[in-house]
Design a protein around this motif. Structure first.
Motif, PDB file in Angstrom:
ATOM      1  N   ARG A 255      13.550  65.936  20.354  1.00  0.00           N
ATOM      2  CA  ARG A 255      13.522  65.238  19.063  1.00  0.00           C
ATOM      3  C   ARG A 255      14.927  64.716  18.708  1.00  0.00           C
ATOM      4  O   ARG A 255      15.480  65.043  17.658  1.00  0.00           O
ATOM      5  CB  ARG A 255      13.013  66.171  17.950  1.00  0.00           C
ATOM      6  N   PRO A 256      15.511  63.883  19.564  1.00  0.00           N
ATOM      7  CA  PRO A 256      16.863  63.374  19.276  1.00  0.00           C
ATOM      8  C   PRO A 256      16.908  62.497  18.028  1.00  0.00           C
ATOM      9  O   PRO A 256      17.956  62.375  17.384  1.00  0.00           O
ATOM     10  CB  PRO A 256      17.193  62.566  20.531  1.00  0.00           C
ATOM     11  N   TYR A 257      15.774  61.895  17.679  1.00  0.00           N
ATOM     12  CA  TYR A 257      15.714  61.004  16.518  1.00  0.00           C
ATOM     13  C   TYR A 257      15.946  61.743  15.208  1.00  0.00           C
ATOM     14  O   TYR A 257      16.260  61.124  14.194  1.00  0.00           O
ATOM     15  CB  TYR A 257      14.366  60.267  16.490  1.00  0.00           C
ATOM     16  N   ASP A 258      15.789  63.062  15.214  1.00  0.00           N
ATOM     17  CA  ASP A 258      16.111  63.841  14.005  1.00  0.00           C
ATOM     18  C   ASP A 258      17.622  63.925  13.772  1.00  0.00           C
ATOM     19  O   ASP A 258      18.067  64.161  12.648  1.00  0.00           O
ATOM     20  CB  ASP A 258      15.574  65.273  14.126  1.00  0.00           C
ATOM     21  N   LEU A 259      18.392  63.749  14.824  1.00  0.00           N
ATOM     22  CA  LEU A 259      19.837  63.976  14.773  1.00  0.00           C
ATOM     23  C   LEU A 259      20.658  62.696  14.828  1.00  0.00           C
ATOM     24  O   LEU A 259      21.813  62.683  14.416  1.00  0.00           O
ATOM     25  CB  LEU A 259      20.247  64.874  15.947  1.00  0.00           C
ATOM     26  N   ALA A 260      20.075  61.628  15.341  1.00  0.00           N
ATOM     27  CA  ALA A 260      20.837  60.407  15.611  1.00  0.00           C
ATOM     28  C   ALA A 260      21.074  59.609  14.322  1.00  0.00           C
ATOM     29  O   ALA A 260      20.163  58.950  13.810  1.00  0.00           O
ATOM     30  CB  ALA A 260      20.098  59.553  16.640  1.00  0.00           C
ATOM     31  N   THR A 261      22.284  59.641  13.812  1.00  0.00           N
ATOM     32  CA  THR A 261      22.621  59.031  12.519  1.00  0.00           C
ATOM     33  C   THR A 261      22.450  57.519  12.524  1.00  0.00           C
ATOM     34  O   THR A 261      21.776  56.949  11.658  1.00  0.00           O
ATOM     35  CB  THR A 261      24.074  59.379  12.144  1.00  0.00           C
ATOM     36  N   PRO A 383      17.573  52.425  20.375  1.00  0.00           N
ATOM     37  CA  PRO A 383      16.359  53.251  20.405  1.00  0.00           C
ATOM     38  C   PRO A 383      16.146  54.003  21.713  1.00  0.00           C
ATOM     39  O   PRO A 383      15.642  55.123  21.706  1.00  0.00           O
ATOM     40  CB  PRO A 383      15.237  52.227  20.163  1.00  0.00           C
ATOM     41  N   GLN A 384      16.533  53.397  22.829  1.00  0.00           N
ATOM     42  CA  GLN A 384      16.346  54.095  24.099  1.00  0.00           C
ATOM     43  C   GLN A 384      17.536  54.992  24.435  1.00  0.00           C
ATOM     44  O   GLN A 384      17.362  56.033  25.087  1.00  0.00           O
ATOM     45  CB  GLN A 384      16.109  53.113  25.245  1.00  0.00           C
ATOM     46  N   ASN A 385      18.715  54.649  23.968  1.00  0.00           N
ATOM     47  CA  ASN A 385      19.894  55.449  24.318  1.00  0.00           C
ATOM     48  C   ASN A 385      19.888  56.838  23.693  1.00  0.00           C
ATOM     49  O   ASN A 385      20.521  57.762  24.220  1.00  0.00           O
ATOM     50  CB  ASN A 385      21.180  54.711  23.912  1.00  0.00           C
ATOM     51  N   ILE A 386      19.160  57.013  22.586  1.00  0.00           N
ATOM     52  CA  ILE A 386      19.131  58.340  21.975  1.00  0.00           C
ATOM     53  C   ILE A 386      18.427  59.361  22.875  1.00  0.00           C
ATOM     54  O   ILE A 386      18.590  60.569  22.691  1.00  0.00           O
ATOM     55  CB  ILE A 386      18.467  58.330  20.584  1.00  0.00           C
TER      56      ILE A 386
END
Length: 526
Positions: A255-261, A383-386
């Motif tokens: 769930r990197p999207y929770d952390l990626a500012t 979006p893909q790099n996260i």
């Protein structure tokens, strides 16, 4: 030209003379209309089609059955959904449901590994199975809108039917929002069973199995169903299974999207947002929304909705229905989730849409997922790099398993927000091309293929005792890595590792980075 009056049922209406239009749906009511006799010569494949035609509102109509049969297609009327079908009916598997499509497993045969090579490890990333509605929003707001219309005397009989159907859905969903459905459990159990059946020799008592999930309930549920299927397929083979779940807010992999500012800023206000909104509110979308909603409401009530009179909120207090576009879209969301909960109830929300309308709303969902989670615009790879920390983890854990020989497989269970960017970063064909024009997305990117419910990507490692090969499965079918090989679908592991390690270096992710390093990277860089 002679004018005559006829009583006609929408069910008996013909299709337009543009014979490519085959989705004629109706509400089953009869009404008196005035039509002009209009003799039209309809020729299909060189043969004249017999059948009475008429002119109404400037459009010439001809019999649907005559056209369909002239094309050699079976023509059928479905009274339950008030639909004319020419040729094959829509199926639950391919019913314009985008990423909410139930898991599309198909029996397949696999290419034998080169002589001397045996499976040694499986690295698996999967989405949870079919689920209930994620929360009380689409059902709640649409039910409230119908309730207002009924109290104001501006609801149709069909609107009352819809309100009752949504009420029944809400009873089913109570205490189940966000959870795995019966169908979802069956999907994941089946996947686990097939992994065990296909690679039984890999699961031995001297090798452990690692099974990880996110903190969301539906992913541990999916993990456990997968494990149950795996265990049943292995029979007397005893295997040490280590099951765990990441803590909320401490998961840079699944769930990197929770952390990626920066990514979350992009989701809220990136360049894609206006492109998407302009596309959704174009004339086609406005027309379809009106057509759908006037089945349920009077024109006066529709105008009130269009004027912004209502702001209906989800259970968290966020406005989810304030205009016709959102109202029709909310109904589509109920339609696409209905195939996920067949074990809990049989809902027929699809009967309120034509096939063309469903195709439109699916395209809207696909476009949103594409820009928010996928290859997106040519101007950004955010979006893909996260997902790069997860790719790093895939490489590192695979390399460790090759060296240590103590792990049969690592199985991770996550979400569409994981599978979609991962497919893009891995450069899987059809999942990795950026597109700047929303209208071109659906011709090049298909959410029902890339991330249906239960979607999974598997790396299967093979060795002959010296060299290591790897093949990739998507939804249990062999697919290609973006590099060359002379032994497709088997690739040299060193070549695959080098390709993705190079991509990771370009975005600043080291194979030596820790979980804490990856959390910090997402917070500060992505």
């Amino acid at each position: 030209m002679m004018i005559r009056k006829i009583v006609i049922s929408v069910a008996s209406l013909a299709i337009l003379t543009s014979v490519s239009v085959f989705d004629v749906y109706g509400a089953g009511s009869k009404r008196m209309i005035e039509v002009s006799e209009q003799s039209a010569n309809v020729v299909v494949n060189g043969q004249r089609v017999e059948g009475e035609s008429f002119l109404y509102n400037g459009v010439t109509y001809v019999p649907a059955r005559a056209i369909g049969e002239a094309l050699g297609q079976e023509v059928d009327w479905d009274n339950n959904t008030q639909s004319v079908f020419v040729g094959q009916k829509m199926s639950d598997q391919q019913g314009y449901r985008g990423t909410k499509t139930p898991y599309p497993f198909k029996e397949t045969s696999y290419t034998k590994a080169p002589i001397g090579y045996e499976p040694i490890f499986i690295n698996y990333i999967g989405r949870h199975g079919s689920r209930h509605l994620s929360s009380s929003k689409y059902d709640k707001t649409l039910f409230e809108l119908l309730d207002i219309a009924e109290k104001d005397g501006q609801i149709t009989n069909l609107g009352k039917e819809l309100k009752k159907e949504i009420g029944n859905l809400m009873k089913v969903e109570k205490d189940h929002y966000g959870l795995l459905s019966t169908t979802g459990g069956e999907e994941l159990k089946g996947i686990g069973a097939r992994v065990g059946q296909n690679f039984k020799e890999l699961f031995t008592s001297d090798k452990k199995v690692i099974a990880q999930a996110t903190f969301k309930d539906r992913t541990p549920q999916s993990r456990d169903q997968f494990i149950d299927g795996l265990k049943e397929s292995l029979g007397d083979n005893k295997v040490d299974i280590l099951a765990s779940a990441f803590e909320e807010g401490k998961d840079p992999y699944l769930r990197p999207y929770d952390l990626a500012t920066k990514y979350n800023e992009y989701v809220e206000d990136g360049d894609w947002v206006k492109l998407y909104e302009d596309y959704v509110t174009q004339s086609t979308g406005t027309r379809y929304a009106k057509e759908v909603l006037l089945q349920f409401f009077s024109d006066d009530f529709y105008q009130r909705l269009n004027a912004g009179e209502f702001e209906l909120k989800d259970e968290k207090g966020k406005v989810k229905l304030s205009n016709p576009t959102e109202a029709a879209s909310n109904l589509y969301e109920l339609y696409i989730i209905s195939s996920n909960i067949k074990g809990e109830g049989d809902f027929e929300f699809g009967r309120y849409f034509t096939a063309n309308q469903l195709r439109w709303y699916e395209s809207i969902d696909n476009i949103n997922d594409f820009y928010e989670k996928g290859p997106s615009l040519t101007s950004t790879d955010l979006p893909q790099n996260i997902i790069s920390p997860l790719v790093k983890e895939l490489i590192v854990s695979t390399e460790q398993s090759i060296q240590q020989k103590d792990t049969a497989g690592i199985f991770r269970f996550a979400h569409a927000e994981t599978i979609i960017p991962l497919s893009s970063f891995l450069d899987i064909a059809g999942a990795n091309v950026s597109i700047d024009k929303p209208q071109d997305v659906t011709q090049n990117w298909n959410g029902s293929v890339i991330s249906p419910m239960g979607a999974n990507i598997q790396w299967i490692l093979y060795s002959n005792g010296k060299d290591v090969l790897v093949k990739m499965l998507r939804n249990e079918e062999e697919i290609a890595f973006p590099i060359e090989t002379k032994t497709y679908p088997y690739y040299k592991w060193e070549d695959v590792k080098a390709y993705y390690q190079n991509k990771l270096q370009k975005v600043g992710v080291s194979l030596d980075s820790s979980l804490e390093d990856n959390i910090e990277l997402l917070q500060k860089k992505f």
